[in-house]
Design a protein around this motif. Structure first.
Motif, mmCIF file in Angstrom:
data_model
loop_
_atom_site.group_PDB
_atom_site.id
_atom_site.type_symbol
_atom_site.label_atom_id
_atom_site.label_comp_id
_atom_site.label_asym_id
_atom_site.label_seq_id
_atom_site.Cartn_x
_atom_site.Cartn_y
_atom_site.Cartn_z
ATOM 1 N N ILE A 1 67.388 56.131 6.443
ATOM 2 C CA ILE A 1 68.445 55.563 5.596
ATOM 3 C C ILE A 1 67.842 54.653 4.531
ATOM 4 O O ILE A 1 68.277 54.641 3.363
ATOM 5 C CB ILE A 1 69.449 54.773 6.464
ATOM 6 N N GLU A 2 66.806 53.911 4.898
ATOM 7 C CA GLU A 2 66.148 53.002 3.953
ATOM 8 C C GLU A 2 65.528 53.794 2.799
ATOM 9 O O GLU A 2 65.699 53.449 1.626
ATOM 10 C CB GLU A 2 65.088 52.200 4.676
ATOM 11 N N VAL A 3 64.820 54.878 3.132
ATOM 12 C CA VAL A 3 64.188 55.709 2.095
ATOM 13 C C VAL A 3 65.251 56.358 1.209
ATOM 14 O O VAL A 3 65.135 56.384 -0.029
ATOM 15 C CB VAL A 3 63.300 56.796 2.749
ATOM 16 N N ALA A 4 66.332 56.873 1.854
ATOM 17 C CA ALA A 4 67.406 57.504 1.080
ATOM 18 C C ALA A 4 68.072 56.498 0.144
ATOM 19 O O ALA A 4 68.387 56.825 -1.011
ATOM 20 C CB ALA A 4 68.441 58.109 2.029
ATOM 21 N N ALA A 5 68.273 55.260 0.619
ATOM 22 C CA ALA A 5 68.903 54.232 -0.222
ATOM 23 C C ALA A 5 68.023 53.913 -1.429
ATOM 24 O O ALA A 5 68.528 53.729 -2.545
ATOM 25 C CB ALA A 5 69.142 52.964 0.605
ATOM 26 N N ILE A 6 66.703 53.878 -1.226
ATOM 27 C CA ILE A 6 65.789 53.585 -2.343
ATOM 28 C C ILE A 6 65.831 54.716 -3.367
ATOM 29 O O ILE A 6 65.944 54.473 -4.579
ATOM 30 C CB ILE A 6 64.356 53.381 -1.808
ATOM 31 N N ILE A 7 65.764 55.974 -2.883
ATOM 32 C CA ILE A 7 65.754 57.117 -3.808
ATOM 33 C C ILE A 7 67.065 57.193 -4.586
ATOM 34 O O ILE A 7 67.074 57.314 -5.826
ATOM 35 C CB ILE A 7 65.505 58.422 -3.024
ATOM 36 N N VAL A 8 68.181 57.120 -3.847
ATOM 37 C CA VAL A 8 69.494 57.192 -4.514
ATOM 38 C C VAL A 8 69.678 55.999 -5.453
ATOM 39 O O VAL A 8 70.226 56.141 -6.554
ATOM 40 C CB VAL A 8 70.616 57.248 -3.462
ATOM 41 N N GLY A 9 69.214 54.826 -5.023
ATOM 42 C CA GLY A 9 69.353 53.644 -5.862
ATOM 43 C C GLY A 9 68.609 53.787 -7.177
ATOM 44 O O GLY A 9 69.129 53.430 -8.240
ATOM 45 N N GLY B 1 72.739 44.290 -11.783
ATOM 46 C CA GLY B 1 73.604 44.929 -12.776
ATOM 47 C C GLY B 1 73.408 44.338 -14.159
ATOM 48 O O GLY B 1 73.348 45.060 -15.168
ATOM 49 N N LEU B 2 73.294 43.012 -14.213
ATOM 50 C CA LEU B 2 73.054 42.342 -15.505
ATOM 51 C C LEU B 2 71.729 42.794 -16.109
ATOM 52 O O LEU B 2 71.642 43.100 -17.309
ATOM 53 C CB LEU B 2 73.078 40.829 -15.289
ATOM 54 N N PHE B 3 70.706 42.854 -15.275
ATOM 55 C CA PHE B 3 69.380 43.270 -15.762
ATOM 56 C C PHE B 3 69.407 44.721 -16.257
ATOM 57 O O PHE B 3 68.848 45.036 -17.319
ATOM 58 C CB PHE B 3 68.361 43.117 -14.640
ATOM 59 N N LEU B 4 70.060 45.609 -15.498
ATOM 60 C CA LEU B 4 70.132 47.016 -15.913
ATOM 61 C C LEU B 4 70.914 47.153 -17.215
ATOM 62 O O LEU B 4 70.600 48.004 -18.059
ATOM 63 C CB LEU B 4 70.783 47.853 -14.807
ATOM 64 N N CYS C 1 78.172 53.863 -5.404
ATOM 65 C CA CYS C 1 77.454 54.898 -4.636
ATOM 66 C C CYS C 1 76.180 54.321 -4.029
ATOM 67 O O CYS C 1 75.855 54.575 -2.860
ATOM 68 C CB CYS C 1 77.119 56.083 -5.536
ATOM 69 N N VAL C 2 75.457 53.522 -4.825
ATOM 70 C CA VAL C 2 74.257 52.860 -4.297
ATOM 71 C C VAL C 2 74.649 51.885 -3.185
ATOM 72 O O VAL C 2 73.987 51.790 -2.141
ATOM 73 C CB VAL C 2 73.517 52.109 -5.419
ATOM 74 N N GLY C 3 75.769 51.165 -3.429
ATOM 75 C CA GLY C 3 76.224 50.180 -2.448
ATOM 76 C C GLY C 3 76.570 50.796 -1.107
ATOM 77 O O GLY C 3 76.376 50.168 -0.062
ATOM 78 N N ILE D 1 67.768 56.641 -8.708
ATOM 79 C CA ILE D 1 68.407 57.676 -9.532
ATOM 80 C C ILE D 1 69.684 57.148 -10.186
ATOM 81 O O ILE D 1 69.892 57.302 -11.402
ATOM 82 C CB ILE D 1 68.711 58.920 -8.669
ATOM 83 N N LEU D 2 70.535 56.512 -9.381
ATOM 84 C CA LEU D 2 71.814 56.034 -9.928
ATOM 85 C C LEU D 2 71.619 54.822 -10.838
ATOM 86 O O LEU D 2 72.404 54.623 -11.775
ATOM 87 C CB LEU D 2 72.766 55.708 -8.786
ATOM 88 N N SER D 3 70.592 54.029 -10.602
ATOM 89 C CA SER D 3 70.311 52.917 -11.523
ATOM 90 C C SER D 3 69.893 53.464 -12.883
ATOM 91 O O SER D 3 70.299 52.935 -13.936
ATOM 92 C CB SER D 3 69.198 52.028 -10.952
#
Length: 299
Positions: free
Chosen positions: A170-178, A279-282, A35-37, A180-182
């Motif tokens: 789109i940049e702001v939305a990607a950061i916010i969604v990223g 992903g590894l860090f998370l 979803c983030v991707g 939340i989903l992270s």
């Protein structure tokens, strides 16, 4: 070395012991990363298209009708001296009329009725790459307008600003969604590790009683979380690549979007590597949070 191999074997054993929860955790993490991707892919492609389209944007600097030849030369010198200008081409009144007649042959008869050439001479200016943003172009157009002898400066300002605005949203939305989903991915992995900890709490207590250090007990679970995050991010890239190729095929098949598929790009190799490291860090972060709430994590 022997201790490291033991810790790795323990991490693998944890994964194999909890196959169902591991598969669910990897699949759920992959879905959230995917979803983030999607937002990242949308942002990357819009950004690429914006940069590509910005390269084709030209600014028209029209010369006033009554400007003598010497003043026109002065305008050209001032434009050449501007660091924001990469190149410029002078279009005389005669050439402007010839271009109009060749591009719009059916409309050229309208100009013949006027008796004289109404088209002004102009300079077609291509700005330097670092001066093609909406704000930079607006500043340059205002500056060029002040040159004596310049009648009007035109470019597609609304279109440039609209495109820049869309990319920014789109940049702001990607950061916010990223973000939340992270956080959701970290929670999923933390719950998976917590289940593993509770299922093996007796073994952990025995290791603690015989003198095993906290780090010795904790590392296999950190490795397990890292593996879950890494596998989840890798699987999400596979899903995104498959979806991307399917979407590009559909775009290629639709004649109304002819040529658009060639502009679409997937993540570069470096970007894929960065996403897998994230992903590894998370995964490590999820394991660490889980250990903090477990007895051995506080030890």
């Amino acid at each position: 070395m022997r201790r490291l191999l033991y810790l790795l074997r323990e991490a693998v054993a944890n994964v194999l012991t909890n196959r169902t929860t591991t598969v669910v955790a990897v699949a759920t993490t992959a879905f959230t990363f995917a979803c983030v991707g999607v937002f990242l892919l949308l942002y990357v492609n819009l950004k690429t298209m914006a940069v590509s389209l910005e390269q084709d944007i030209q600014v028209m600097v029209y010369v006033q009708e009554d400007v003598p030849e010497s003043a026109r030369g002065e305008i050209e010198l001032q434009l050449h001296a501007d660091r924001a200008v990469r190149s410029l081409t002078y279009v005389s009144k005669e050439r402007a009329l010839a271009d109009f007649q060749s591009q719009f042959p059916s409309e050229s008869r309208l100009l013949q009725g006027l008796g004289q050439n109404p088209l002004p001479a102009s300079f077609v200016v291509t700005l330097a790459p670092d001066s093609r943003s909406a704000e930079a172009m607006r500043r340059w157009a205002t500056r060029a307008q002040l040159i004596p002898g310049v009648g009007q400066v035109q470019y597609n300002q609304e279109w440039v600003e609209a495109l820049a605005g869309i990319v920014r949203y789109i940049e702001v939305a990607a950061i916010i969604v990223g973000v939340i989903l992270s956080a959701a991915s970290v929670t999923i992995i933390a719950n998976t590790i917590r289940l593993a900890l509770y299922s093996r709490r007796e073994e952990i207590e025995i290791l603690s009683l015989i003198g095993a250090s906290t780090t010795f007990i904790r590392v296999p679970y950190l490795l397990e979380g890292a593996a879950l995050g890494l596998c989840g991010s890798a699987l999400s890239l596979v899903i995104l690549k498959a979806g991307f190729e399917l979407f590009r095929h559909e775009i290629h098949s639709a004649t109304r979007f002819l040529g658009v598929d060639a502009l679409l790009t997937f993540f570069s190799f470096d970007m894929c590597a960065v996403l897998m490291l994230v992903g590894l860090f998370l995964g490590c972060a999820g394991s660490f949070l889980s250990l903090l709430h477990f007895g051995e994590g506080r030890a």
